[in-house]
Design a protein around this motif. Structure first.
Motif, PDB file in Angstrom:
ATOM      1  N   LEU A   1       0.804  -1.223   0.000  1.00 28.48           N
ATOM      2  CA  LEU A   1       0.000   0.000   0.000  1.00 28.48           C
ATOM      3  C   LEU A   1       0.840   1.278   0.000  1.00 28.48           C
ATOM      4  O   LEU A   1       0.286   2.376  -0.029  1.00 28.48           O
ATOM      5  CB  LEU A   1      -0.957   0.006   1.203  1.00 28.48           C
ATOM      6  N   ALA A   2       2.162   1.155   0.026  1.00 31.21           N
ATOM      7  CA  ALA A   2       3.042   2.327   0.134  1.00 31.21           C
ATOM      8  C   ALA A   2       2.776   3.354  -0.965  1.00 31.21           C
ATOM      9  O   ALA A   2       2.738   4.562  -0.690  1.00 31.21           O
ATOM     10  CB  ALA A   2       4.499   1.890   0.118  1.00 31.21           C
ATOM     11  N   CYS A   3       2.587   2.903  -2.177  1.00 30.72           N
ATOM     12  CA  CYS A   3       2.419   3.854  -3.285  1.00 30.72           C
ATOM     13  C   CYS A   3       1.074   4.586  -3.246  1.00 30.72           C
ATOM     14  O   CYS A   3       0.867   5.544  -3.994  1.00 30.72           O
ATOM     15  CB  CYS A   3       2.614   3.158  -4.624  1.00 30.72           C
ATOM     16  N   TYR A   4       0.173   4.179  -2.361  1.00 30.57           N
ATOM     17  CA  TYR A   4      -1.136   4.834  -2.245  1.00 30.57           C
ATOM     18  C   TYR A   4      -1.239   5.744  -1.024  1.00 30.57           C
ATOM     19  O   TYR A   4      -2.217   6.465  -0.877  1.00 30.57           O
ATOM     20  CB  TYR A   4      -2.251   3.784  -2.192  1.00 30.57           C
TER      21      TYR A   4
ATOM     22  N   GLY B   1      -4.203  -6.046  -5.176  1.00 31.86           N
ATOM     23  CA  GLY B   1      -5.353  -6.588  -5.881  1.00 31.86           C
ATOM     24  C   GLY B   1      -5.964  -7.807  -5.216  1.00 31.86           C
ATOM     25  O   GLY B   1      -7.013  -8.276  -5.627  1.00 31.86           O
ATOM     26  N   GLN B   2      -5.320  -8.323  -4.185  1.00 28.51           N
ATOM     27  CA  GLN B   2      -5.823  -9.501  -3.483  1.00 28.51           C
ATOM     28  C   GLN B   2      -6.529  -9.147  -2.175  1.00 28.51           C
ATOM     29  O   GLN B   2      -6.920 -10.031  -1.433  1.00 28.51           O
ATOM     30  CB  GLN B   2      -4.668 -10.462  -3.199  1.00 28.51           C
TER      31      GLN B   2
ATOM     32  N   TYR C   1     -10.900   4.305  -0.540  1.00 24.89           N
ATOM     33  CA  TYR C   1      -9.908   5.007  -1.359  1.00 24.89           C
ATOM     34  C   TYR C   1      -9.276   4.040  -2.372  1.00 24.89           C
ATOM     35  O   TYR C   1      -9.159   4.372  -3.552  1.00 24.89           O
ATOM     36  CB  TYR C   1      -8.821   5.630  -0.476  1.00 24.89           C
ATOM     37  N   LEU C   2      -8.896   2.854  -1.914  1.00 25.90           N
ATOM     38  CA  LEU C   2      -8.280   1.883  -2.816  1.00 25.90           C
ATOM     39  C   LEU C   2      -9.263   1.429  -3.894  1.00 25.90           C
ATOM     40  O   LEU C   2      -8.884   1.239  -5.049  1.00 25.90           O
ATOM     41  CB  LEU C   2      -7.761   0.680  -2.020  1.00 25.90           C
ATOM     42  N   ARG C   3     -10.529   1.293  -3.534  1.00 24.13           N
ATOM     43  CA  ARG C   3     -11.548   0.927  -4.533  1.00 24.13           C
ATOM     44  C   ARG C   3     -11.683   2.043  -5.567  1.00 24.13           C
ATOM     45  O   ARG C   3     -11.780   1.790  -6.766  1.00 24.13           O
ATOM     46  CB  ARG C   3     -12.884   0.639  -3.852  1.00 24.13           C
ATOM     47  N   ASP C   4     -11.682   3.306  -5.090  1.00 23.12           N
ATOM     48  CA  ASP C   4     -11.768   4.449  -6.009  1.00 23.12           C
ATOM     49  C   ASP C   4     -10.583   4.493  -6.967  1.00 23.12           C
ATOM     50  O   ASP C   4     -10.707   4.980  -8.087  1.00 23.12           O
ATOM     51  CB  ASP C   4     -11.843   5.767  -5.239  1.00 23.12           C
ATOM     52  N   GLN C   5      -9.438   3.984  -6.509  1.00 22.60           N
ATOM     53  CA  GLN C   5      -8.241   3.962  -7.351  1.00 22.60           C
ATOM     54  C   GLN C   5      -8.245   2.783  -8.329  1.00 22.60           C
ATOM     55  O   GLN C   5      -7.375   2.666  -9.172  1.00 22.60           O
ATOM     56  CB  GLN C   5      -6.966   3.901  -6.481  1.00 22.60           C
ATOM     57  N   GLY C   6      -9.235   1.905  -8.174  1.00 22.03           N
ATOM     58  CA  GLY C   6      -9.366   0.772  -9.084  1.00 22.03           C
ATOM     59  C   GLY C   6      -8.419  -0.380  -8.790  1.00 22.03           C
ATOM     60  O   GLY C   6      -8.166  -1.203  -9.668  1.00 22.03           O
TER      61      GLY C   6
ATOM     62  N   LEU D   1      -8.690  -2.518  -5.949  1.00 28.09           N
ATOM     63  CA  LEU D   1      -9.302  -3.609  -5.199  1.00 28.09           C
ATOM     64  C   LEU D   1     -10.234  -4.391  -6.102  1.00 28.09           C
ATOM     65  O   LEU D   1     -10.881  -3.819  -6.981  1.00 28.09           O
ATOM     66  CB  LEU D   1     -10.117  -3.084  -4.012  1.00 28.09           C
ATOM     67  N   PRO D   2     -10.324  -5.689  -5.873  1.00 33.13           N
ATOM     68  CA  PRO D   2     -11.310  -6.444  -6.648  1.00 33.13           C
ATOM     69  C   PRO D   2     -12.706  -6.011  -6.247  1.00 33.13           C
ATOM     70  O   PRO D   2     -12.930  -5.593  -5.112  1.00 33.13           O
ATOM     71  CB  PRO D   2     -11.040  -7.902  -6.236  1.00 33.13           C
ATOM     72  N   GLU D   3     -13.624  -6.078  -7.189  1.00 33.23           N
ATOM     73  CA  GLU D   3     -15.013  -5.743  -6.875  1.00 33.23           C
ATOM     74  C   GLU D   3     -15.545  -6.759  -5.872  1.00 33.23           C
ATOM     75  O   GLU D   3     -15.286  -7.950  -6.011  1.00 33.23           O
ATOM     76  CB  GLU D   3     -15.875  -5.764  -8.139  1.00 33.23           C
ATOM     77  N   PRO D   4     -16.266  -6.286  -4.858  1.00 34.40           N
ATOM     78  CA  PRO D   4     -16.811  -7.243  -3.901  1.00 34.40           C
ATOM     79  C   PRO D   4     -17.843  -8.142  -4.566  1.00 34.40           C
ATOM     80  O   PRO D   4     -18.573  -7.720  -5.457  1.00 34.40           O
ATOM     81  CB  PRO D   4     -17.467  -6.365  -2.826  1.00 34.40           C
ATOM     82  N   ASP D   5     -17.850  -9.395  -4.142  1.00 35.61           N
ATOM     83  CA  ASP D   5     -18.838 -10.337  -4.665  1.00 35.61           C
ATOM     84  C   ASP D   5     -20.210  -9.952  -4.149  1.00 35.61           C
ATOM     85  O   ASP D   5     -20.383  -9.675  -2.965  1.00 35.61           O
ATOM     86  CB  ASP D   5     -18.514 -11.761  -4.221  1.00 35.61           C
TER      87      ASP D   5
END
Length: 177
Positions: free
Chosen positions: A15-18, A58-59, A91-96, A98-102
């Motif tokens: 997560l460092a780069c975010y 991404g995991q 924030y991570l989801r907004d950055q694209g 994170l995987p979409e939640p099931d």
């Protein structure tokens, strides 16, 4: 922002780069400096845990976030639930990244509506606003169809469908806007 430069550098791992973007986003959303510091610390701990688990950004699924909660509870006094992770995960989801939640439908009706929404988006290419409108009408149709839903739908005839739609239109016209 300069006040958080040192805190941002504490975040290592996936997560460092975010971290810098997250630190910049929080004040824009109205968070105060104490809260920003706590959320950056949480991001640092989450990133370290992810490294130890061998997880890339991404995991980080909802299930993995749930696995991190006991770690939060053991090491923190504040932000000790999955709800506390909401700002960083959002924030991570907004950055694209994170995987979409099931999405797990709660009922057969919800499963039908989800499949219908996917059809409208994927096959028909409709906008989100149109999909919401069509889904509202489809949900109302299913509510009037009866139970057990699968059997009722399998046995519907053309006149049955028209009758349901006619009743739906009449009730919709009577509803004041």
């Amino acid at each position: 922002m300069a006040i958080f430069d040192r805190s941002v550098s504490w975040v290592t791992g996936p997560l460092a780069c975010y971290a810098a973007g997250f630190a910049a986003e929080l004040p824009a959303r109205g968070w105060g400096s104490d809260s920003i510091y706590l959320h950056l610390r949480l991001m640092r701990e989450l990133s370290a845990w992810m490294s130890a688990q061998g997880l890339g950004t991404g995991q980080l699924s909802p299930a993995e976030a749930d696995r991190f909660v006991p770690v939060m509870r053991a090491t923190r006094r504040r932000l000790v639930s999955v709800k506390g992770l909401a700002p960083v995960l959002g924030y991570l989801r907004d950055q694209g990244v994170l995987p979409e939640p099931d999405v797990v439908p709660a009922s057969e009706r919800d499963a039908l509506l989800l499949a219908y929404q996917q059809y409208l988006r994927g096959e028909r290419g409709l906008s989100d606003a149109t999909v919401r409108t069509y889904t509202w009408f489809a949900a109302a149709f299913l509510d009037r169809a009866g139970d057990p839903l699968r059997e009722v739908l399998a046995g519907l005839t053309g006149p049955d469908v028209l009758g349901i739609l006619e009743r739906q239109l009449k009730s919709h016209r009577r509803t004041p806007r």
